[in-house]
Design a protein around this motif. Structure first.
Motif, mmCIF file in Angstrom:
data_model
loop_
_atom_site.group_PDB
_atom_site.id
_atom_site.type_symbol
_atom_site.label_atom_id
_atom_site.label_comp_id
_atom_site.label_asym_id
_atom_site.label_seq_id
_atom_site.Cartn_x
_atom_site.Cartn_y
_atom_site.Cartn_z
ATOM 1 N N SER A 80 8.973 9.319 -32.624
ATOM 2 C CA SER A 80 7.556 9.838 -32.670
ATOM 3 C C SER A 80 7.647 11.167 -32.339
ATOM 4 C CB SER A 80 6.612 9.066 -31.672
ATOM 5 O OG SER A 80 6.958 9.174 -30.424
ATOM 6 N N GLY A 81 6.766 11.804 -33.227
ATOM 7 C CA GLY A 81 6.438 13.573 -32.937
ATOM 8 C C GLY A 81 7.639 14.103 -33.358
ATOM 9 N N GLN A 82 8.413 13.691 -33.938
ATOM 10 C CA GLN A 82 9.638 14.250 -34.398
ATOM 11 C C GLN A 82 9.510 15.172 -35.777
ATOM 12 O OE1 GLN A 82 13.388 12.749 -34.026
ATOM 13 N NE2 GLN A 82 13.002 11.835 -31.872
ATOM 14 N N TRP A 83 10.053 16.116 -36.147
ATOM 15 C CA TRP A 83 10.121 16.793 -37.581
ATOM 16 C C TRP A 83 10.953 15.821 -38.433
ATOM 17 C CZ3 TRP A 83 6.366 20.145 -38.542
ATOM 18 C CH2 TRP A 83 5.938 21.057 -37.548
ATOM 19 N N ALA A 84 10.214 15.613 -39.636
ATOM 20 C CA ALA A 84 11.032 14.844 -40.658
ATOM 21 C C ALA A 84 10.745 15.221 -42.039
ATOM 22 C CB ALA A 84 10.498 13.392 -40.479
ATOM 23 N N ILE A 85 11.669 14.778 -42.786
ATOM 24 C CA ILE A 85 11.645 15.006 -44.409
ATOM 25 C C ILE A 85 10.991 13.623 -44.809
ATOM 26 C CG2 ILE A 85 12.842 15.263 -46.431
ATOM 27 C CD1 ILE A 85 12.857 17.637 -44.882
ATOM 28 N N PRO A 86 9.812 13.524 -45.623
ATOM 29 C CA PRO A 86 9.548 12.393 -45.963
ATOM 30 C C PRO A 86 10.535 11.161 -46.338
ATOM 31 C CG PRO A 86 8.054 13.975 -47.196
ATOM 32 C CD PRO A 86 9.423 14.575 -46.433
ATOM 33 N N GLY A 87 10.419 9.926 -45.992
ATOM 34 C CA GLY A 87 11.424 9.048 -46.369
ATOM 35 C C GLY A 87 11.494 7.810 -45.221
ATOM 36 N N GLY A 88 12.578 6.888 -45.431
ATOM 37 C CA GLY A 88 12.463 5.677 -44.637
ATOM 38 C C GLY A 88 13.374 4.664 -45.106
ATOM 39 N N ARG A 89 13.365 3.493 -44.543
ATOM 40 C CA ARG A 89 14.419 2.491 -44.501
ATOM 41 C C ARG A 89 14.158 2.068 -46.241
ATOM 42 N NH1 ARG A 89 15.280 -2.774 -40.584
ATOM 43 N NH2 ARG A 89 16.850 -3.892 -41.887
ATOM 44 N N SER A 90 15.477 1.734 -46.734
ATOM 45 C CA SER A 90 15.472 1.101 -48.247
ATOM 46 C C SER A 90 14.955 -0.481 -47.876
ATOM 47 C CB SER A 90 16.658 1.244 -48.569
ATOM 48 O OG SER A 90 17.287 2.741 -48.877
ATOM 49 N N ASP A 91 14.156 -0.933 -49.007
ATOM 50 C CA ASP A 91 13.880 -2.093 -49.137
ATOM 51 C C ASP A 91 14.782 -2.939 -50.194
ATOM 52 O OD1 ASP A 91 11.741 -1.921 -47.421
ATOM 53 O OD2 ASP A 91 10.282 -1.562 -48.903
ATOM 54 N N GLY A 92 15.216 -4.124 -49.689
ATOM 55 C CA GLY A 92 16.171 -4.915 -50.685
ATOM 56 C C GLY A 92 17.039 -4.102 -51.425
ATOM 57 N N ASP A 93 17.288 -4.122 -52.746
ATOM 58 C CA ASP A 93 18.153 -3.592 -53.693
ATOM 59 C C ASP A 93 17.746 -2.196 -54.180
ATOM 60 O OD1 ASP A 93 16.303 -4.480 -55.456
ATOM 61 O OD2 ASP A 93 17.950 -5.582 -56.645
ATOM 62 N N GLU A 94 16.812 -1.552 -53.572
ATOM 63 C CA GLU A 94 16.325 -0.316 -53.939
ATOM 64 C C GLU A 94 17.555 0.890 -53.918
ATOM 65 O OE1 GLU A 94 11.649 0.815 -52.669
ATOM 66 O OE2 GLU A 94 13.379 1.176 -50.947
ATOM 67 N N THR A 95 17.447 1.523 -54.981
ATOM 68 C CA THR A 95 18.415 2.766 -55.006
ATOM 69 C C THR A 95 17.878 3.890 -54.106
ATOM 70 O OG1 THR A 95 17.280 3.992 -56.931
ATOM 71 C CG2 THR A 95 18.791 2.371 -57.374
ATOM 72 N N PRO A 96 18.726 4.615 -53.544
ATOM 73 C CA PRO A 96 18.237 5.750 -52.659
ATOM 74 C C PRO A 96 16.957 6.408 -53.350
ATOM 75 C CG PRO A 96 20.474 5.741 -52.733
ATOM 76 C CD PRO A 96 20.135 4.959 -53.700
ATOM 77 N N ALA A 97 17.240 6.650 -54.536
ATOM 78 C CA ALA A 97 16.184 7.624 -55.340
ATOM 79 C C ALA A 97 14.812 6.742 -55.410
ATOM 80 C CB ALA A 97 16.595 7.916 -56.741
ATOM 81 N N ASP A 98 14.878 5.451 -55.647
ATOM 82 C CA ASP A 98 13.605 4.553 -55.440
ATOM 83 C C ASP A 98 12.826 4.528 -53.976
ATOM 84 O OD1 ASP A 98 14.042 3.833 -58.058
ATOM 85 O OD2 ASP A 98 14.812 1.787 -57.642
ATOM 86 N N THR A 99 13.890 4.658 -53.080
ATOM 87 C CA THR A 99 13.288 4.554 -51.805
ATOM 88 C C THR A 99 12.673 6.075 -51.476
ATOM 89 O OG1 THR A 99 14.998 3.176 -50.973
ATOM 90 C CG2 THR A 99 14.093 4.287 -49.506
ATOM 91 N N ALA A 100 13.208 6.808 -51.760
ATOM 92 C CA ALA A 100 12.874 8.424 -51.483
ATOM 93 C C ALA A 100 11.351 8.519 -52.257
ATOM 94 C CB ALA A 100 13.767 9.242 -52.054
ATOM 95 N N ARG A 101 11.416 8.107 -53.535
ATOM 96 C CA ARG A 101 9.894 8.190 -54.168
ATOM 97 C C ARG A 101 8.895 7.489 -53.413
ATOM 98 N NH1 ARG A 101 9.445 6.662 -58.921
ATOM 99 N NH2 ARG A 101 11.254 5.535 -59.282
ATOM 100 N N ARG A 102 9.311 6.042 -53.318
ATOM 101 C CA ARG A 102 8.450 5.393 -52.635
ATOM 102 C C ARG A 102 7.823 5.608 -51.226
ATOM 103 N NH1 ARG A 102 9.147 1.798 -48.809
ATOM 104 N NH2 ARG A 102 11.148 1.793 -49.071
ATOM 105 N N GLU A 103 8.579 6.065 -50.496
ATOM 106 C CA GLU A 103 8.262 6.685 -49.195
ATOM 107 C C GLU A 103 7.487 8.052 -49.287
ATOM 108 O OE1 GLU A 103 8.518 5.715 -46.215
ATOM 109 O OE2 GLU A 103 9.726 3.805 -46.372
ATOM 110 N N LEU A 104 8.004 8.925 -50.228
ATOM 111 C CA LEU A 104 7.067 10.015 -50.402
ATOM 112 C C LEU A 104 5.547 9.769 -50.803
ATOM 113 C CD1 LEU A 104 7.426 13.032 -50.637
ATOM 114 C CD2 LEU A 104 7.571 12.945 -53.090
ATOM 115 N N HIS A 105 5.512 8.732 -51.641
ATOM 116 C CA HIS A 105 4.003 8.217 -52.099
ATOM 117 C C HIS A 105 3.376 7.797 -51.041
ATOM 118 C CE1 HIS A 105 1.369 5.470 -54.279
ATOM 119 N NE2 HIS A 105 0.721 6.514 -54.438
ATOM 120 N N GLU A 106 4.129 6.784 -50.085
ATOM 121 C CA GLU A 106 3.339 6.250 -49.167
ATOM 122 C C GLU A 106 3.302 6.854 -48.016
ATOM 123 O OE1 GLU A 106 5.852 1.899 -49.546
ATOM 124 O OE2 GLU A 106 6.085 3.127 -47.989
#
Length: 225
Positions: A80-106
């Motif tokens: 909490s409170g830390q600086w971050a690039i938008p992102g997060g944990r991958s779901d299922g068989d998501e590719t890294p690019a899929d995860t990054a785009r999903r987390e950016l949107h969320e």
């Protein structure tokens, strides 16, 4: 954000900060750089969970190229409170690019397509048990950010040119590890690895045209859990 390091060792003095225009020339340059370097992947490991972040380049109201940097909400259970690039944990068989785009949107409301993905940087294994895959993306000019306040306290458009500032990166020795802790100086303070590792490698690869690796850099102890 943890104790202030006792000794900061600057990493390679760089040219003064410059303004970088958000245009097709910059995009082509970044795509060429990413295509010329083979990013290092961390092999699958049952002890490490997969995650991805979106180092997304956008244009501000002045036509300057920036990247999106967030401050995590204070109510989060971890980091909490830390600086971050938008992102997060991958779901299922998501590719890294899929995860990054999903987390950016969320997290900040930016929806990108596959064609907006320019490439990736090196994987970074964290002390908290994740392997982060940084995905470099090309976003819109003058983006309208819609923050998920349960995860993001605020977001900043940080000019890419600031990554060329003289004292951007520094390392610190800590008694808990034989690896140097990496930090970068932005927004009036210091940002530590793993976020600093993504920012520093983006600067080295995309702007300085150097295939600098960052896996050996340590995180501060407060980020180990």
């Amino acid at each position: 954000m943890g104790a202030t390091p006792a000794v900061l060792k600057s990493i390679a003095m760089q040219p003064a900060a410059a303004s970088l225009p958000f245009d097709s020339t910059l995009r082509a340059r970044i795509e060429d750089r990413l295509a010329s370097i083979d990013p290092r992947r961390v092999p699958p490991d049952g002890a490490l969970r997969r995650a991805a972040v979106a180092f997304v380049i956008v244009g501000d109201e002045h036509g300057e190229a920036c990247f999106v940097l967030t401050r995590r909400a204070s109510g989060l259970r971890r980091h909490s409170g830390q600086w971050a690039i938008p992102g997060g944990r991958s779901d299922g068989d998501e590719t890294p690019a899929d995860t990054a785009r999903r987390e950016l949107h969320e997290e900040v409301g930016l929806e990108l397509s596959d064609s907006d993905v320019l490439g990736c940087l090196d994987d970074y294994a964290t002390r908290s048990g994740y392997v982060i895959s940084p995905i470099v993306c090309w976003g819109p000019s003058r983006p309208v950010l819609d923050l998920d306040r349960t995860e993001v306290a605020r977001a900043h458009l940080v000019p890419l040119g600031r990554l060329l500032a003289p004292d951007l990166a520094a390392t610190t020795a800590i008694p808990e590890s034989d690896r140097p802790v990496l930090s970068v100086g932005l927004l009036g303070g210091r940002i530590f690895a793993p976020t600093a590792a993504v920012i520093f490698q983006a600067r080295e690869w995309l702007l300085m045209e150097r295939a600098t690796r960052v896996a050996h850099f340590e995180q501060p102890v407060f980020a180990w859990k």
